[in-house]
Design an enzyme around this catalytic site. Structure first.
Site, PDB file in Angstrom:
ATOM      1  N   ASP A   2       2.227   1.716  -3.468  1.00  0.00           N
ATOM      2  CA  ASP A   2       1.163   2.223  -4.332  1.00  0.00           C
ATOM      3  C   ASP A   2       0.931   3.717  -4.101  1.00  0.00           C
ATOM      4  OD1 ASP A   2       0.788  -0.245  -5.450  1.00  0.00           O
ATOM      5  OD2 ASP A   2      -0.909  -0.790  -4.178  1.00  0.00           O
TER       6      ASP A   2
ATOM      7  N   CYS B  94       8.480 -37.173 -56.604  1.00  0.00           N
ATOM      8  CA  CYS B  94       7.459 -37.597 -55.643  1.00  0.00           C
ATOM      9  C   CYS B  94       6.761 -36.364 -55.057  1.00  0.00           C
ATOM     10  CB  CYS B  94       8.095 -38.415 -54.521  1.00  0.00           C
ATOM     11  SG  CYS B  94       6.948 -38.805 -53.157  1.00  0.00           S
TER      12      CYS B  94
ATOM     13  N   LYS C 214      27.572 -24.081 -15.529  1.00  0.00           N
ATOM     14  CA  LYS C 214      28.500 -23.233 -16.271  1.00  0.00           C
ATOM     15  C   LYS C 214      29.864 -23.246 -15.595  1.00  0.00           C
ATOM     16  CE  LYS C 214      24.742 -20.044 -17.447  1.00  0.00           C
ATOM     17  NZ  LYS C 214      24.153 -18.710 -17.202  1.00  0.00           N
TER      18      LYS C 214
ATOM     19  N   CYS D 261       3.811 -41.613 -53.937  1.00  0.00           N
ATOM     20  CA  CYS D 261       4.032 -41.791 -55.381  1.00  0.00           C
ATOM     21  C   CYS D 261       4.036 -43.254 -55.789  1.00  0.00           C
ATOM     22  CB  CYS D 261       5.343 -41.136 -55.804  1.00  0.00           C
ATOM     23  SG  CYS D 261       6.823 -42.014 -55.236  1.00  0.00           S
TER      24      CYS D 261
ATOM     25  N   CYS E 169      12.444 -42.795 -50.387  1.00  0.00           N
ATOM     26  CA  CYS E 169      11.842 -42.743 -51.719  1.00  0.00           C
ATOM     27  C   CYS E 169      12.802 -41.954 -52.600  1.00  0.00           C
ATOM     28  CB  CYS E 169      10.479 -42.058 -51.654  1.00  0.00           C
ATOM     29  SG  CYS E 169       9.765 -41.711 -53.278  1.00  0.00           S
TER      30      CYS E 169
ATOM     31  N   LYS F 119      18.760 -31.859 -18.273  1.00  0.00           N
ATOM     32  CA  LYS F 119      17.301 -31.874 -18.381  1.00  0.00           C
ATOM     33  C   LYS F 119      16.725 -32.966 -17.480  1.00  0.00           C
ATOM     34  CE  LYS F 119      15.358 -29.593 -20.933  1.00  0.00           C
ATOM     35  NZ  LYS F 119      15.078 -29.619 -22.368  1.00  0.00           N
TER      36      LYS F 119
ATOM     37  N   ASP G 146      11.847 -22.398 -17.256  1.00  0.00           N
ATOM     38  CA  ASP G 146      11.145 -22.753 -18.489  1.00  0.00           C
ATOM     39  C   ASP G 146      10.399 -21.526 -18.996  1.00  0.00           C
ATOM     40  OD1 ASP G 146      10.321 -24.299 -20.570  1.00  0.00           O
ATOM     41  OD2 ASP G 146       8.771 -25.364 -19.468  1.00  0.00           O
TER      42      ASP G 146
ATOM     43  N   GLU H  39      22.508 -23.312 -11.850  1.00  0.00           N
ATOM     44  CA  GLU H  39      21.345 -22.442 -11.763  1.00  0.00           C
ATOM     45  C   GLU H  39      20.115 -23.227 -12.201  1.00  0.00           C
ATOM     46  OE1 GLU H  39      22.595 -18.215 -13.349  1.00  0.00           O
ATOM     47  OE2 GLU H  39      23.578 -19.767 -14.519  1.00  0.00           O
TER      48      GLU H  39
ATOM     49  N   CYS I 186       6.404 -46.245 -51.548  1.00  0.00           N
ATOM     50  CA  CYS I 186       6.080 -44.917 -51.031  1.00  0.00           C
ATOM     51  C   CYS I 186       4.556 -44.755 -51.015  1.00  0.00           C
ATOM     52  CB  CYS I 186       6.720 -43.846 -51.917  1.00  0.00           C
ATOM     53  SG  CYS I 186       6.190 -42.159 -51.536  1.00  0.00           S
TER      54      CYS I 186
ATOM     55  N   SER J  60      22.615 -21.272 -27.926  1.00  0.00           N
ATOM     56  CA  SER J  60      21.767 -22.245 -27.243  1.00  0.00           C
ATOM     57  C   SER J  60      22.654 -23.071 -26.320  1.00  0.00           C
ATOM     58  CB  SER J  60      21.069 -23.155 -28.255  1.00  0.00           C
ATOM     59  OG  SER J  60      20.284 -22.400 -29.139  1.00  0.00           O
ATOM     60  N   LEU J  61      22.030 -23.903 -25.486  1.00  0.00           N
ATOM     61  CA  LEU J  61      22.800 -24.781 -24.607  1.00  0.00           C
ATOM     62  C   LEU J  61      22.649 -26.230 -25.056  1.00  0.00           C
ATOM     63  CD1 LEU J  61      22.028 -23.388 -21.031  1.00  0.00           C
ATOM     64  CD2 LEU J  61      24.130 -23.129 -22.345  1.00  0.00           C
TER      65      LEU J  61
ATOM     66  N   GLU K 243      15.590 -14.777 -18.420  1.00  0.00           N
ATOM     67  CA  GLU K 243      14.421 -15.568 -18.807  1.00  0.00           C
ATOM     68  C   GLU K 243      13.146 -14.880 -18.336  1.00  0.00           C
ATOM     69  OE1 GLU K 243      14.133 -19.380 -20.856  1.00  0.00           O
ATOM     70  OE2 GLU K 243      15.820 -18.150 -20.246  1.00  0.00           O
TER      71      GLU K 243
ATOM     72  N   ALA L 163       0.826  -1.210   0.000  1.00  0.00           N
ATOM     73  CA  ALA L 163       0.000   0.000   0.000  1.00  0.00           C
ATOM     74  C   ALA L 163       0.863   1.264   0.000  1.00  0.00           C
ATOM     75  CB  ALA L 163      -0.924  -0.001   1.220  1.00  0.00           C
TER      76      ALA L 163
ATOM     77  N   ARG M  82      15.727 -13.806 -28.578  1.00  0.00           N
ATOM     78  CA  ARG M  82      16.965 -14.424 -29.066  1.00  0.00           C
ATOM     79  C   ARG M  82      16.945 -14.575 -30.584  1.00  0.00           C
ATOM     80  NH1 ARG M  82      18.912 -19.743 -26.182  1.00  0.00           N
ATOM     81  NH2 ARG M  82      16.928 -20.531 -26.957  1.00  0.00           N
TER      82      ARG M  82
ATOM     83  N   LYS N 193      17.099 -24.145 -14.373  1.00  0.00           N
ATOM     84  CA  LYS N 193      16.783 -23.892 -15.791  1.00  0.00           C
ATOM     85  C   LYS N 193      15.313 -23.494 -15.893  1.00  0.00           C
ATOM     86  CE  LYS N 193      17.212 -25.739 -20.445  1.00  0.00           C
ATOM     87  NZ  LYS N 193      15.851 -25.325 -20.863  1.00  0.00           N
TER      88      LYS N 193
ATOM     89  N   TYR O 204      20.715 -13.651 -15.815  1.00  0.00           N
ATOM     90  CA  TYR O 204      21.870 -14.511 -15.537  1.00  0.00           C
ATOM     91  C   TYR O 204      23.091 -14.208 -16.411  1.00  0.00           C
ATOM     92  CZ  TYR O 204      19.056 -16.987 -19.096  1.00  0.00           C
ATOM     93  OH  TYR O 204      18.276 -17.305 -20.182  1.00  0.00           O
TER      94      TYR O 204
END
Length: 547
Positions: free
Chosen positions: A38, A417, A276, A397, A412, A300, A117, A113, A394, A83-84, A170, A35, A136, A115, A213
């Site tokens: 605010d 095709c 890391k 075709c 194929c 993961k 999502d 750290e 296939c 990327s990792l 993130e 409060a 990214r 990860k 990070y």
């Protein structure tokens, strides 16, 4: 209150609000109630309304700006974004550590750290003020989403110091905020969708948060990752508190298992742990692969699994002719999304797993992304279950499917095709290739069915009259596609080579080939006309035969 006194009061209020937001969002504590915060903000709003010329872009009142009128601008990153690489077991993690130690021959420590999502975002601060926020993207350029990132309450619009920095982190959507939304499969999708809203007011209503990070500060060298995290916090940027320093990864097993068990108790989603190398000097020595740093890896957590009924097996034909068996499943929810199809990889995999049509199977998302059939539950096999025989021809075709002795993939080999050609067209216009906007799979299918598309060159001869004959096409939509096709004619050599869809030539190989040819041009070992002949006289189909 006259203007001079108002100016002084506004400065004090902004400084006080910045301090209180730092306590609340970064230190996770507050000496005053919400409060009070605010009330301070309300007073600031009143003074800025009285003297609008005193409003600055980094004021706490200026989080929500005007909506964008069209798509996001693309901006080149100051530094390449990576990327990792993923590992899926503790053994793989230890093997990664051993490679690091063999390469450096030093006493290496590691930082772990959570990860998160969410969605990776990079912010630029100039003289302490937030000026740009980028996705990214492809690692080289990202989309400008400054207008929505500014609405995230725990991101300071102004740092504690007047410095020029680039920071990354993130953007996440807490579980409580996700429960209030509809139409999203999981919090990550909701976060990504919120950041990419044209109207910042929509993003502001979603309850997004961000943790940082990565730090690059002009003219300042930070020796290790632990110090970088401390510096981020000192600047007023929120850092996830659950990081830890390890002298070796053998002592990280408890940390891993602990968070794997406690992940559901967190207020946000995580899907693993990032490790890391702590020393920046050692990071620089280790360097990078084509897309990932050698000095960092993402462990993961085991993918979420479920069971369902395998109802049928169909064959999909790719642009290189690869015939991939795909399981049609009774729809089931796995890792936050509904799965109705899953890859079976190849004929040998079906045989090894003893998969029958009608089986009850265990489904998982490999890396929480790609659905796959993990195994069969044979005790639940019904009497009418059917063993599967890989087709000889296939399905599109009807030409023969051939599997060389040294390969596991059936193919194929018919270059005409329709299945191969369709996938080639989709690849040609895709984001990593020519990136022709608004030409998705459905439009490509409509062009094929209407007889306007026989090879990739036909994209460049499409007319507005042809496009207007397609279902649901209006003048504006047709013109948008034509403008995007015209823009794609200025594509880089690397993207053009990748767009050709030659087997074994991915994005990285295409870049290396383009660099090689460019050096040959600079050295005048080949002429521009020779290079032109290579690509004009070599048709798309003949290039596909180079295997």
């Amino acid at each position: 209150m006259n203007k001079e006194k108002a100016k002084q009061r506004i400065f004090q209020l902004r400084k006080e609000i910045l301090k209180r937001n730092y306590e609340y969002f970064v230190l996770n504590k507050s000496e005053v109630s919400e409060a009070v915060r605010d009330a301070l903000k309300k007073e600031l709003i009143c003074l800025e309304e009285l003297y609008p010329d005193l409003i600055t872009v980094d004021s706490p009142t200026q989080r929500v700006g005007s909506a964008l009128s069209s798509k996001f601008a693309k901006v080149k990153h100051k530094r390449r974004k990576w990327s990792l690489a993923d590992v899926f077991s503790y053994e793989e993690l230890i093997a990664w550590e051993e490679r690091i130690r063999r390469a450096t021959k030093e006493n290496i420590s590691f930082v772990s750290e959570l990860k998160l999502d969410g969605l990776n975002i990079t912010l630029w601060y100039e003289k302490g003020s937030l000026v740009k926020a980028l996705t990214r993207g492809d690692g080289f350029e990202g989309e400008d989403v400054t207008h929505t990132i500014r609405t995230i309450k725990n991101i300071p619009l102004r740092l504690f110091e007047d410095v020029d920095v680039e920071v990354s982190g993130e953007v996440i959507l807490p579980k409580t905020a996700f429960k209030k939304l509809e139409g999203f499969a999981n919090p990550r999708n909701a976060a990504a969708g919120s950041v990419r809203q044209l109207d910042p007011a929509v993003a502001a209503s979603r309850g997004l948060e961000m943790y940082f990070y990565t730090l690059h500060e002009d003219d300042v060298y930070i020796s290790n990752h632990m110090n970088a995290l401390k510096r981020l916090k000192a600047l007023g940027l929120p850092v996830n508190p659950h990081y830890k320093l390890h002298n070796s990864l053998k002592d990280s097993l408890y940390y891993l298992k602990n968070w794997e068990k406690k992940r559901n108790n967190l207020p946000y989603e995580i899907d693993g742990i990032v490790f890391k190398v702590n020393s920046v000097e050692e990071q620089e020595k280790l360097g990078y692969r084509a897309k990932t740093p050698r000095w960092a890896v993402a462990y993961k957590f085991p993918a979420e699994q479920s069971t369902t009924i395998l109802q049928d097996i169909i064959i999909q034909i790719g642009r290189t002719g690869a015939a991939t068996p795909v399981a049609k499943l009774k729809p089931v929810k796995v890792a936050g999304s509904i799965v109705s199809r899953a890859t079976l990889h190849n004929a040998d995999e079906i045989k090894r797993k003893d998969i029958h049509i009608g089986d009850t199977v265990i489904i998982q998302k490999a890396g929480d992304i790609i659905p796959e059939v993990l195994k069969v539950l044979p005790d639940l096999r019904p009497p009418n279950a059917k063993a599967y025989s890989f087709p000889l021809n296939c399905p599109i075709c009807k030409g023969p499917l051939i599997c060389p002795k040294d390969e596991a993939i059936h193919r194929c080999n018919n270059l005409q095709c329709p299945g191969r050609k369709r996938e080639s067209f989709i690849h040609f216009v895709s984001k990593g290739a020519l990136n022709i906007d608004s030409l998705g799979e459905k439009v490509v299918d409509q062009l094929i069915e209407s007889g306007f598309l026989f090879d990739c060159a036909d994209f460049f001869t499409l007319t507005k009259e042809q496009l207007l004959l397609l279902p649901l096409f209006k003048e504006k939509r047709a013109q948008k596609i034509l403008d995007s096709i015209q823009e794609s004619k200025r594509v880089s050599l690397a993207r053009f080579i990748f767009a050709l869809g030659v087997r074994h030539i991915g994005e990285q190989a295409a870049k290396e080939i383009a660099n090689f040819l460019s050096k040959k041009l600079d050295a005048k070992e080949i002429s521009p006309n020779t290079l032109k002949d290579i690509f004009i006289n070599s048709t798309y189909n003949s290039l596909n035969e180079i295997e």
